[in-house]
Design an enzyme around this catalytic site. Sequence first.
Site, PDB file in Angstrom:
ATOM      1  N   SER A 156       1.110  -1.290  -0.190  1.00 44.75           N
ATOM      2  CA  SER A 156       0.017   0.108   0.196  1.00 44.75           C
ATOM      3  C   SER A 156       0.663   1.377  -0.260  1.00 44.75           C
ATOM      4  O   SER A 156       1.791   1.191  -0.723  1.00 44.75           O
ATOM      5  CB  SER A 156      -1.120  -0.232   1.038  1.00 44.75           C
ATOM      6  OG  SER A 156      -1.655   1.073   1.258  1.00 44.75           O
ATOM      7  N   ASP A 213      -5.147  -2.268  -3.954  1.00 46.86           N
ATOM      8  CA  ASP A 213      -4.216  -2.035  -2.387  1.00 46.86           C
ATOM      9  C   ASP A 213      -3.474  -3.534  -1.891  1.00 46.86           C
ATOM     10  O   ASP A 213      -4.089  -4.773  -1.436  1.00 46.86           O
ATOM     11  CB  ASP A 213      -5.077  -1.732  -2.006  1.00 46.86           C
ATOM     12  CG  ASP A 213      -4.328  -1.138  -0.371  1.00 46.86           C
ATOM     13  OD1 ASP A 213      -2.572  -1.778  -0.105  1.00 46.86           O
ATOM     14  OD2 ASP A 213      -4.166   0.065   0.089  1.00 46.86           O
TER      15      ASP A 213
END
Length: 576
Positions: free
Chosen positions: A80, A296
């Site tokens: 992320s 993500d």
Amino acid sequence: MSEDVCKEMERELWNPKPWEDDGTFHIGINMAGAVSAGAYTAGVLDFLTEALEQWYAAKTAENPKVPMHSVCIDVFSGASAGGMCAAIASVMLQGDFQHIRDTSVQGTNNRFYESWVNKVDIQWLLQDDDVKGGKPVISLLDSTVIDRIADYALTPSPATPRPYVSGSLTLFLTLTNVRGTPYSLNGTAQGSAEEDTAYYGDKLQFEMVKGGNATPLSPFAKPLPVGTSGGAWLLLQEAAKATGAFPLFLAPRKIDRLAKDYMLSPWEPVSKINPPCVPPHWTLKPDDSFTTLNVDGGVTDNDPFQLAHDFLAVHNPKAFADPQTGELRNPPESEKANCAVLTVAPFPADEIYDPNYDFNKNMSVLGMLPNLFTALISQSRFLGESLAAVMSGQAYSRFVLAPSDTGLPDTEALQCGLLSAFGGFFERGFRAHDYQLGRRNCQKFLKDHFRLAVSNPIIQAGLGKFDDQTRNQVISKFAGSDDAPKDTAPIIPLCGTAEDEVPEPPRAKIAAARLDQVLDWIENRLRAVSKPLVDGAVSAELERALLLGALNPLIKLAKPKLRDVLREKLKAVIAP
């Protein structure tokens, strides 16, 4: 896919070149997910690099009186926002850049700072560039600013070698491949139903190479030629955007991969000796293209400590096989450690046993939603770390740097943590605060916590270059504060400008007028995406017109309610 090919790849993987036992301490840096608090991780990396620069400069001075051992950064891993920081670091460590002590400045050559403090902002995330010209809505926020930042931050510049960075620096970014990789649960069973499942956790591995045509040492790594824009630099840009693509809010990313990237079981730790070979259940040949759709990386692996640990372990001549798991371990004792993973964790896990758990509250629909989100993030942390490794007492082969604000011990340290970690996007001052806090925390960590026993052979090798009197002077000069372990020396000593105390950053406020402006941008964004969303969902022209006619008043009605919610959530940081 042929199992013979898979076995060949397995043999290639298990032929890593071990380090030379030359008195160098090897470092992996792991960066956990953070959303807007990537500003904190960026600040940590800024100061860490400054400390290394100043120490190595001090070592080359005439009659140096500093610890003389060596360190080498071998690997980054990230998920992320942490993955985006790791990707930027792979570019930053190629050349020189200014370090940020005044967070009011603009237009610097520090890509950490410019990317995470100056360039990313809610104003740009709420534009409508992504839906102009009839483009479909693929995210709640406008992700075109992410494209611009990636292009700026992940384009390599002419390189200046750094003696503390490996010439084959490796980078792991975790991804969540929502297309999935198919695997058969029962193989070919005559007369039985076929049962297939998909594996969604994914990663990309990159490696610095010298020369545009050079081949990485690892068969799975994509080449990043130092100082040039060839090789896999464009792929790194896409991977960085993909690992940070917060589901629904930021645009998912397509990445073209080779089928052979998936020949070894992705769920097995790299450090496991002789892992089983389970090729995907497909007809693709090794060099066929496989297009993945990614969001993500933190959804499936938010804290990829294990990737960095395993990379160090398979190159470590002193690593040993855990008798219970078969996985490699790095020496954990302060007197023996020769490598460590440093994890930067802006939001360290803090779930503890609650004897007064409120079942009625958590069984409700509104109570279950945050529980599901927490479960998802916590479970991804389990997938990122081997609990056997963490709980086996690897104290000096695993360090964690987490936010701390000593001036306000009862207040959440990170201002970017507001609004479920999206708060930093709302106000530059929050990002600037967290960036400087990252620098301050890193300084304290390097001085008092990132240390080894003076009797460690690596520390001894460096100190052995002095006579007894000078040796004792160096040990005394670089002693930690009262809470530092006794009879230890720093792995990265603080010298030169890195010795000057990083001041405690003042807490920032968001102006009420700024918050009203953000609400206007939100309203405009909702209006901009409502039409293409309706056009894509409803085919009849009259129905589309009626639905749009109903949505516009709803948006107007929702605005004051959203204002009340934001003012309540941010009441402690709103300035008149």
